[in-house]
Design an enzyme around this catalytic site. Structure first.
Site, PDB file in Angstrom:
ATOM      1  CG  ASP A  13      -1.781  -1.241   1.287  1.00  0.00           C
ATOM      2  OD1 ASP A  13      -2.252  -1.693   0.237  1.00  0.00           O
ATOM      3  OD2 ASP A  13      -1.929  -1.776   2.397  1.00  0.00           O
ATOM      4  CE  LYS A  18       0.903  10.466  -8.138  1.00  0.00           C
ATOM      5  NZ  LYS A  18       0.798  11.648  -7.327  1.00  0.00           N
ATOM      6  CG  HIS A  41      -1.654  -1.690  -7.696  1.00  0.00           C
ATOM      7  ND1 HIS A  41      -0.714  -2.156  -8.548  1.00  0.00           N
ATOM      8  CD2 HIS A  41      -1.246  -2.044  -6.452  1.00  0.00           C
ATOM      9  CE1 HIS A  41       0.233  -2.783  -7.859  1.00  0.00           C
ATOM     10  NE2 HIS A  41      -0.082  -2.732  -6.586  1.00  0.00           N
ATOM     11  CD  GLN A 222       0.575  -8.815  -2.398  1.00  0.00           C
ATOM     12  OE1 GLN A 222       1.335  -9.489  -3.048  1.00  0.00           O
ATOM     13  NE2 GLN A 222      -0.669  -8.614  -2.771  1.00  0.00           N
ATOM     14  CB  ALA A 297      -7.158  -0.693  -2.478  1.00  0.00           C
ATOM     15  CB  THR A 298      -8.061  -5.830  -1.578  1.00  0.00           C
ATOM     16  OG1 THR A 298      -7.147  -5.469  -2.603  1.00  0.00           O
ATOM     17  CG2 THR A 298      -8.651  -7.187  -1.895  1.00  0.00           C
ATOM     18  NE  ARG A 303      -4.166   0.500   3.014  1.00  0.00           N
ATOM     19  CZ  ARG A 303      -4.312   1.237   1.922  1.00  0.00           C
ATOM     20  NH1 ARG A 303      -3.950   2.504   1.916  1.00  0.00           N
ATOM     21  NH2 ARG A 303      -4.812   0.713   0.834  1.00  0.00           N
ATOM     22  CB  SER A 411       3.492  10.964  -4.743  1.00  0.00           C
ATOM     23  OG  SER A 411       2.092  11.054  -4.821  1.00  0.00           O
TER      24      SER A 411
HETATM   25  P1  IMP Z   1      -2.806 -12.751   1.860  1.00  0.00           P
HETATM   26  O1  IMP Z   1      -1.826 -12.235   0.854  1.00  0.00           O
HETATM   27  O2  IMP Z   1      -4.233 -12.463   1.523  1.00  0.00           O
HETATM   28  O3  IMP Z   1      -2.567 -14.207   2.190  1.00  0.00           O
HETATM   29  O4  IMP Z   1      -2.543 -11.968   3.247  1.00  0.00           O
HETATM   30  C1  IMP Z   1      -1.325 -12.093   3.977  1.00  0.00           C
HETATM   31  C2  IMP Z   1      -0.920 -10.767   4.605  1.00  0.00           C
HETATM   32  O5  IMP Z   1      -0.536  -9.868   3.572  1.00  0.00           O
HETATM   33  C3  IMP Z   1      -2.029 -10.064   5.386  1.00  0.00           C
HETATM   34  O6  IMP Z   1      -1.469  -9.365   6.469  1.00  0.00           O
HETATM   35  C4  IMP Z   1      -2.600  -9.072   4.388  1.00  0.00           C
HETATM   36  O7  IMP Z   1      -3.218  -7.977   5.007  1.00  0.00           O
HETATM   37  C5  IMP Z   1      -1.326  -8.675   3.671  1.00  0.00           C
HETATM   38  N1  IMP Z   1      -1.562  -8.203   2.306  1.00  0.00           N
HETATM   39  C6  IMP Z   1      -1.878  -8.945   1.216  1.00  0.00           C
HETATM   40  N2  IMP Z   1      -2.006  -8.159   0.132  1.00  0.00           N
HETATM   41  C7  IMP Z   1      -1.758  -6.904   0.528  1.00  0.00           C
HETATM   42  C8  IMP Z   1      -1.696  -5.649  -0.153  1.00  0.00           C
HETATM   43  O8  IMP Z   1      -1.883  -5.534  -1.369  1.00  0.00           O
HETATM   44  N3  IMP Z   1      -1.396  -4.564   0.622  1.00  0.00           N
HETATM   45  C9  IMP Z   1      -1.135  -4.665   1.948  1.00  0.00           C
HETATM   46  N4  IMP Z   1      -1.183  -5.813   2.622  1.00  0.00           N
HETATM   47  C10 IMP Z   1      -1.480  -6.922   1.926  1.00  0.00           C
END
Ligand code: IMP
Length: 422
Positions: A13, A18, A41, A222, A297-298, A303, A411
């Site tokens: 995040d 961007k 994103h 990630q 975002a998902t 946060r 940014s």
């Molecule tokens: P998973 O990828 O859904 O298995 O989640 C594992 C860990 O990664 C968790 O703490 C999620 O919150 C974190 N995580 C997964 N994708 C993202 C992302 O795009 N941004 C921030 N944290 C993420």
């Protein structure tokens, strides 16, 4: 022409969407190399906000070709939703989207097993998108790949074997209803009809393009501290967002990578469970969350927010080979009384010599802070570095020096034009 990797340098995040969107104008091809629909994103173009989970945000630039590499785990439902959304917005994706035949498919049982696992003692705070269970099957050599969609007999057979095994587990261990083979096979054969046209031998495609002088931007999802090997394990995702993952997840060899750019938020955030040394559980944390609109975002989850951690960024720089960084969301730190930056970790009053990779040690660390003054003006409309207030310049130069990278972008707001290039 160059091959550049973009990595999230913290816990995800950081605002990669961007920066990738801005950079994609300068590259012929943008490649996503790991993760799945757990990423989100957010990109703003004019008044339109796009949240892309799988397709690289470069798709919003009409001359950019987008690739989903073998390291990605694809939920066909999420992919189709994205294709439909882009088409409904009049964005042409034909001959602009290529999907690796070796990417693995997220199956309905992966999502179910993800949610069952999250209700037990090994809770990670996942996004619930089936990511972990899909990578488990990949590494257990039981996974179903995109290429399997091309032969209905192979697909049916693989689904049958997998579901038999999962149904056994669901019934005997979790006392859960079984899943239906025919229903799932039918659903995935339908996906195939649409996805077929995008399936490609991605390593050949990319290496030929590089040999022809085309430029490639590899986009990680990630962040570094969520990397399954280098992050705060077990509170990580199940792939390699770090720059090494760009090679294995795309088929581009390390000798072809020219540079690595880190995306770095001006403060720190984390979603899900796990250690976070500079976390602010007070009003300042809430303020950063509100001003920075720090909601997933998902998943929409709030946060966790905290100060910039230069000690962590130094580790991230080392693991990824980051030379230049894009600092995002600097505007969020305007008008604070003071800004803290973590420059070291201590346990029992003793400074650590290197970044702890053991989560139990991480839980014990105390951040050592330096305090810097904030700037009391709105910087969100500033277009040139020279026009930034002196305190903002001092902050940038302090974090750059403490973290060991040069800054290439700053940014100061969500819009494309709210970006200062150095
Ligand atoms: P998973 O990828 O859904 O298995 O989640 C594992 C860990 O990664 C968790 O703490 C999620 O919150 C974190 N995580 C997964 N994708 C993202 C992302 O795009 N941004 C921030 N944290 C993420």
């Amino acid at each position: 022409m160059s091959v550049t990797v973009i990595v999230g340098s913290q816990w995800g995040d950081e605002g990669k969407g961007k920066i990738v969107d801005i950079l994609s104008e300068r590259y012929d091809i943008v490649v996503r190399y790991q993760g799945g629909a757990n990423a989100g994103h957010t990109v703003l173009v004019g008044d339109n906000q796009f949240i892309l989970h799988l397709i690289p945000s470069g798709i919003l630039r009409e001359n950019t070709v987008c690739v989903i590499g073998n390291g990605v785990v694809i939920d066909p439902k999420a992919l189709l939703e994205e294709i439909n959304l882009l088409e409904s917005l009049g964005i042409n994706i034909k001959n602009r989207l290529y999907i690796s035949q070796n990417a693995h498919l997220i199956m309905p049982y992966h999502k179910l097993l993800d949610s069952i696992s999250e209700s037990g003692a090994n809770k990670i705070g996942t996004t619930g998108r089936g990511i972990g269970p899909c990578y488990i099957d990949k590494y257990a050599r039981k996974g179903i790949k995109i290429v399997d969609l091309l032969d209905s007999n192979v697909l049916e057979e693989k689904i049958k074997i997998n579901i038999e095994e999962k149904n056994n587990l669901l019934r005997k261990v979790y006392n859960h209803d079984e899943m239906d083979v025919d229903e799932i096979t039918k659903e995935y054969l339908e996906f195939d009809k649409i996805i077929d046209q995008y399936i490609t031998d991605v390593p050949s495609f990319l290496n030929t393009a590089i040999a022809e002088g085309k430029s490639v931007l590899l986009e990680g999802a990630q962040g570094t501290l969520l990397d399954v090997d280098h992050g705060t394990y077990p509170f990580v995702t199940s792939s390699n967002p770090t720059s090494g993952g760009a090679c294995t997840g795309s088929g581009i060899p390390p000798t072809k990578i020219d540079s690595v750019i880190g995306i770095v938020k001006a403060y720190t955030t984390r979603v899900g469970l796990g250690p976070f040394p500079t976390e602010l559980s007070d009003d300042m944390g809430s303020k950063l969350r509100e001003v920075g609109a720090e909601y997933g975002a998902t998943t929409g989850r709030p946060r966790r927010c905290g100060w910039y951690d230069a000690y962590m960024l130094n580790y991230s720089r080392m693991i990824n080979g980051i030379e230049r960084a894009a600092i995002t969301k600097l505007d969020v730190l305007s008008n604070l009384d003071e800004i803290k930056v973590c420059v070291a970790y201590e346990i029992n009053g003793k400074k650590l010599k290197s970044y702890p990779t053991d989560v139990n040690q991480m839980m014990l660390v105390k951040p050592v802070y330096e305090i810097l003054p904030s700037w009391k003006t709105d910087i969100s409309k500033i277009k040139y570095y020279d026009d930034l207030p002196p305190e903002a310049k001092d902050y940038l130069s302090f974090i750059s020096q403490q973290s060991g990278f040069e800054i290439c972008f700053i940014s100061v707001g969500p819009q494309r034009q709210q970006t200062i290039e150095l």
